[in-house]
Design an enzyme around this catalytic site. Structure first.
Site, PDB file in Angstrom:
ATOM      1  NE  ARG A 224      -4.153  -1.534   0.225  1.00 47.06           N
ATOM      2  CZ  ARG A 224      -4.428  -2.623  -0.692  1.00 47.06           C
ATOM      3  NH1 ARG A 224      -3.514  -2.933  -1.793  1.00 47.06           N
ATOM      4  NH2 ARG A 224      -5.222  -3.364  -0.816  1.00 47.06           N
ATOM      5  CG  HIS A 272      -3.377  -0.899  -7.141  1.00 48.97           C
ATOM      6  ND1 HIS A 272      -3.679  -0.199  -5.836  1.00 48.97           N
ATOM      7  CD2 HIS A 272      -3.560  -2.027  -6.852  1.00 48.97           C
ATOM      8  CE1 HIS A 272      -4.101  -1.100  -4.971  1.00 48.97           C
ATOM      9  NE2 HIS A 272      -3.735  -2.271  -5.452  1.00 48.97           N
TER      10      HIS A 272
HETATM   11  P1  NDP Z   1      -2.073 -11.783   4.900  1.00 50.26           P
HETATM   12  O1  NDP Z   1      -2.832 -11.067   5.599  1.00 50.26           O
HETATM   13  O2  NDP Z   1      -2.013 -13.275   4.211  1.00 50.26           O
HETATM   14  O3  NDP Z   1      -0.486 -11.571   5.286  1.00 50.26           O
HETATM   15  C1  NDP Z   1      -0.197 -10.482   5.883  1.00 50.26           C
HETATM   16  C2  NDP Z   1       1.373 -10.762   6.476  1.00 50.26           C
HETATM   17  O4  NDP Z   1       2.059  -9.577   7.086  1.00 50.26           O
HETATM   18  C3  NDP Z   1       1.571 -11.957   7.556  1.00 50.26           C
HETATM   19  O5  NDP Z   1       2.463 -12.637   7.435  1.00 50.26           O
HETATM   20  C4  NDP Z   1       1.553 -11.009   8.793  1.00 50.26           C
HETATM   21  O6  NDP Z   1       2.311 -11.658   9.871  1.00 50.26           O
HETATM   22  C5  NDP Z   1       2.373  -9.838   8.355  1.00 50.26           C
HETATM   23  N1  NDP Z   1       2.270  -8.793   9.254  1.00 50.26           N
HETATM   24  C6  NDP Z   1       1.026  -8.016   9.696  1.00 50.26           C
HETATM   25  N2  NDP Z   1       1.258  -7.025  10.720  1.00 50.26           N
HETATM   26  C7  NDP Z   1       2.712  -6.996  10.737  1.00 50.26           C
HETATM   27  C8  NDP Z   1       3.685  -6.413  11.582  1.00 50.26           C
HETATM   28  N3  NDP Z   1       3.051  -5.488  12.445  1.00 50.26           N
HETATM   29  N4  NDP Z   1       4.869  -6.618  11.568  1.00 50.26           N
HETATM   30  C9  NDP Z   1       5.546  -7.775  10.886  1.00 50.26           C
HETATM   31  N5  NDP Z   1       4.510  -8.471  10.124  1.00 50.26           N
HETATM   32  C10 NDP Z   1       3.109  -8.236   9.963  1.00 50.26           C
HETATM   33  O7  NDP Z   1      -2.046 -10.916   3.464  1.00 50.26           O
HETATM   34  P2  NDP Z   1      -1.842 -10.891   1.841  1.00 50.26           P
HETATM   35  O8  NDP Z   1      -0.520 -11.833   1.794  1.00 50.26           O
HETATM   36  O9  NDP Z   1      -3.034 -11.783   1.433  1.00 50.26           O
HETATM   37  O10 NDP Z   1      -1.890  -9.753   1.231  1.00 50.26           O
HETATM   38  C11 NDP Z   1      -0.599  -8.749   1.645  1.00 50.26           C
HETATM   39  C12 NDP Z   1      -1.062  -7.123   1.086  1.00 50.26           C
HETATM   40  O11 NDP Z   1      -0.779  -7.144  -0.268  1.00 50.26           O
HETATM   41  C13 NDP Z   1      -2.607  -6.930   1.116  1.00 50.26           C
HETATM   42  O12 NDP Z   1      -3.073  -6.585   2.607  1.00 50.26           O
HETATM   43  C14 NDP Z   1      -2.862  -5.528   0.313  1.00 50.26           C
HETATM   44  O13 NDP Z   1      -2.322  -4.496   0.799  1.00 50.26           O
HETATM   45  C15 NDP Z   1      -1.677  -6.051  -0.865  1.00 50.26           C
HETATM   46  N6  NDP Z   1      -2.002  -6.477  -2.243  1.00 50.26           N
HETATM   47  C16 NDP Z   1      -1.497  -5.725  -3.150  1.00 50.26           C
HETATM   48  C17 NDP Z   1      -2.092  -5.909  -4.461  1.00 50.26           C
HETATM   49  C18 NDP Z   1      -1.749  -5.332  -5.573  1.00 50.26           C
HETATM   50  O14 NDP Z   1      -2.204  -5.191  -6.578  1.00 50.26           O
HETATM   51  N7  NDP Z   1      -0.840  -4.235  -5.483  1.00 50.26           N
HETATM   52  C19 NDP Z   1      -2.983  -7.004  -4.725  1.00 50.26           C
HETATM   53  C20 NDP Z   1      -3.022  -7.960  -3.631  1.00 50.26           C
HETATM   54  C21 NDP Z   1      -2.902  -7.460  -2.293  1.00 50.26           C
HETATM   55  P3  NDP Z   1       1.710 -12.922  10.669  1.00 50.26           P
HETATM   56  O15 NDP Z   1       1.472 -14.044   9.864  1.00 50.26           O
HETATM   57  O16 NDP Z   1       2.687 -13.255  11.378  1.00 50.26           O
HETATM   58  O17 NDP Z   1       0.577 -12.541  11.386  1.00 50.26           O
HETATM   59  C1  OXD Z   2      -5.945  -6.196  -2.687  1.00 50.47           C
HETATM   60  C2  OXD Z   2      -5.314  -5.209  -4.007  1.00 50.47           C
HETATM   61  O1  OXD Z   2      -5.827  -5.830  -1.823  1.00 50.47           O
HETATM   62  O2  OXD Z   2      -5.598  -5.227  -5.250  1.00 50.47           O
HETATM   63  O3  OXD Z   2      -6.475  -7.292  -3.531  1.00 50.47           O
HETATM   64  O4  OXD Z   2      -4.602  -4.179  -3.678  1.00 50.47           O
END
Ligand code: NDP
Ligand code: OXD
Length: 309
Positions: A224, A272
Site C-alpha cells: 500500500r 496498482h
Molecule cells: P496476509 O494477511 O495473508 O499476510 C500478511 C502478512 O503480514 C503476515 O505474514 C503477517 O504476519 C504480516 N504482518 C502483519 N502485520 C505485521 C507487523 N506489524 N509486523 C510484521 N509483519 C506483519 O496478506 P496477503 O499476503 O494476502 O496480502 C498482503 C497485502 O498485499 C494486502 O493486505 C494488500 O495490501 C496487498 N495487495 C496488493 C495488491 C496489488 O495489486 N498491489 C494485490 C493484492 C494484495 P503474521 O503471519 O505473523 O500474522
Molecule cells: C488487493 C489489491 O488488496 O488489489 O487485493 O490491492
C-alpha cells in the site's frame, strides 16, 4: 436477500456476471441503485464511500473485493461487529509473483543501469552479483508473501522474510517482530513489501528503516502507498542509499499528475496492477461464503477488523 456490490474505482459489471453465471437466481445489485436497501444482507466492497454501509439495516456480512481490507477499515463508520471476509486466491498469488519476478530481475540483471547508460550512449558491461549471493527480503509472509518468497528461493535467490510471528518456510529464513526488523533489513539487496496496511505498518518504509538496508539496495512496494513515506524515498534515492524503487501502490490513486515520482528516473511505477482480482476466479468462494452466511455456518477467509488484516 440481496448481494450488493458497493465499489468506486472498479467496474462492478464483471462481478455481477461472474456471480450470476454460477447461480442465475442470485439477486445481485449494484450500489447506489439497489431496489431496497433493507433487502441487502451481503456487501461486496471496494473503496466504498465513507458511511454508506449505514444505509443497510440488515447487513450480515462484508466481503472485500481484494486481498486487503484497509479500504474497508478506512471508514470511521465501518460496522466492526459484522463478519469481514477477504479474497484468498491462488491466481492472485501467482500473478503477484509474476510481477515481483519481473521487478526483481530488472534490478538483479541491472536493467535500470543499462537503461540509464543507453540514454548516454554508454556501452558498459555490469557484473551482477551471483543469484545465490543476492538476498531478497520479503516483508509480510502471508498468502502472497509466502508464495513469492518460496518461489524466489526455488530459483536460487537467498531469501529471507519478516512477519509478526515466526514462520517455517522451506528455503526462507524467517525473522519476526520489531525486535528482528533491523537484523532482517541489514541483509537485503532487494526489499519487497507485502504487508497489510495497519496502524503498526503504516509508514514502515521510512528513512530510518531504509537506512538499515545495505547501501544501494532496491525497493519494490506492492502493498500500500501508505507504507511508504514519499519524501523519505526521494531522499534515499538522491543519496544513493536506495539504487531504485519499483512502486505499484500510492497514497493517492490514481497518482496525481504533479507527483514528483512520475519524473524520477530511479523510480519505475505501475498503476496498482501487480495482482488484480479476477472476478471469475473468485466468484465461487464469494458464493460459497454467501451460502455459508445464509445457513449460519462459519465463513471462510474471515479477518479480524480489530487486528486490521
Ligand atoms: P496476509 O494477511 O495473508 O499476510 C500478511 C502478512 O503480514 C503476515 O505474514 C503477517 O504476519 C504480516 N504482518 C502483519 N502485520 C505485521 C507487523 N506489524 N509486523 C510484521 N509483519 C506483519 O496478506 P496477503 O499476503 O494476502 O496480502 C498482503 C497485502 O498485499 C494486502 O493486505 C494488500 O495490501 C496487498 N495487495 C496488493 C495488491 C496489488 O495489486 N498491489 C494485490 C493484492 C494484495 P503474521 O503471519 O505473523 O500474522
Ligand atoms: C488487493 C489489491 O488488496 O488489489 O487485493 O490491492
Amino acid at each position: 436477500m440481496t448481494i450488493s456490490i458497493i465499489c468506486t474505482n472498479k467496474d462492478p459489471k464483471p462481478w455481477v456476471a461472474a456471480l450470476r453465471a454460477l447461480d442465475p437466481t442470485l439477486d445481485v445489485q449494484i450500489w447506489p441503485n439497489e431496489s431496497r436497501k433493507a433487502d441487502v444482507e451481503f456487501a461486496l466492497c471496494w473503496n466504498h464511500p465513507e458511511g454508506v454501509l449505514r444505509d443497510y439495516p440488515n447487513l450480515r456480512c462484508i466481503c472485500s473485493m481484494g486481498a486487503g481490507i484497509d479500504h474497508l477499515l478506512n471508514d470511521d463508520f465501518f460496522p466492526k461487529d459484522l463478519p469481514v471476509i477477504r479474497i484468498i486466491d491462488p491466481l492472485l498469488a501467482q500473478s503477484m509473483y509474476e510481477y515481483l519476478h519481473t521487478a526483481v530481475m530488472y534490478y538483479f540483471r541491472d536493467f535500470d543501469i543499462y537503461k540509464a547508460q543507453q540514454y548516454q550512449s554508454n556501452w558498459k558491461q555490469q557484473s551482477p552479483k551471483a543469484i545465490a549471493h543476492t538476498t531478497i527480503g520479503v516483508m509480510g509472509l502471508g498468502k502472497l508473501g509466502e508464495y513469492s518468497a518460496s518461489k524466489f528461493s526455488k530459483i536460487g535467490f537467498n531469501v529471507i522474510g519478516w512477519s509478526r510471528t515466526q514462520k517455517t518456510i522451506t528455503g526462507v529464513k524467517s525473522y519476526a517482530s520489531d525486535r528482528q526488523l533491523g537484523e532482517f533489513l541489514s541483509q537485503v539487496d532487494i526489499l519487497i513489501c507485502l504487508l497489510p496496511l495497519t496502524n503498526e505498518t503504516r509508514g514502515i518504509l521510512n528513512l530510518e528503516n531504509i537506512n538499515k538496508l545495505p547501501f544501494g539496495a532496491c525497493l519494490v512496494n506492492v502493498a500500500r502507498g501508505e507504507h511508504l513515506i514519499d519524501e523519505d524515498l526521494i531522499t534515499a534515492l538522491n543519496e544513493g542509499q536506495l539504487r531504485g524503487a519499483c512502486l505499484d501502490v500510492f497514497r493517492e490513486e490514481p497518482l496525481s499528475q504533479m507527483h514528483p515520482f512520475w519524473q524520477n528516473n530511479k523510480i519505475l511505477l505501475t498503476p496498482h496492477c501487480s495482482s488484480i482480482t479476477d472476478p471469475n476466479s473468485v466468484a465461487p468462494q464469494i458464493l460459497k461464503n454467501y451460502r455459508l452466511m445464509k445457513s449460519g455456518q462459519a465463513l471462510m477467509n474471515q479477518v479480524d477488523p480489530f487486528r486490521g488484516y
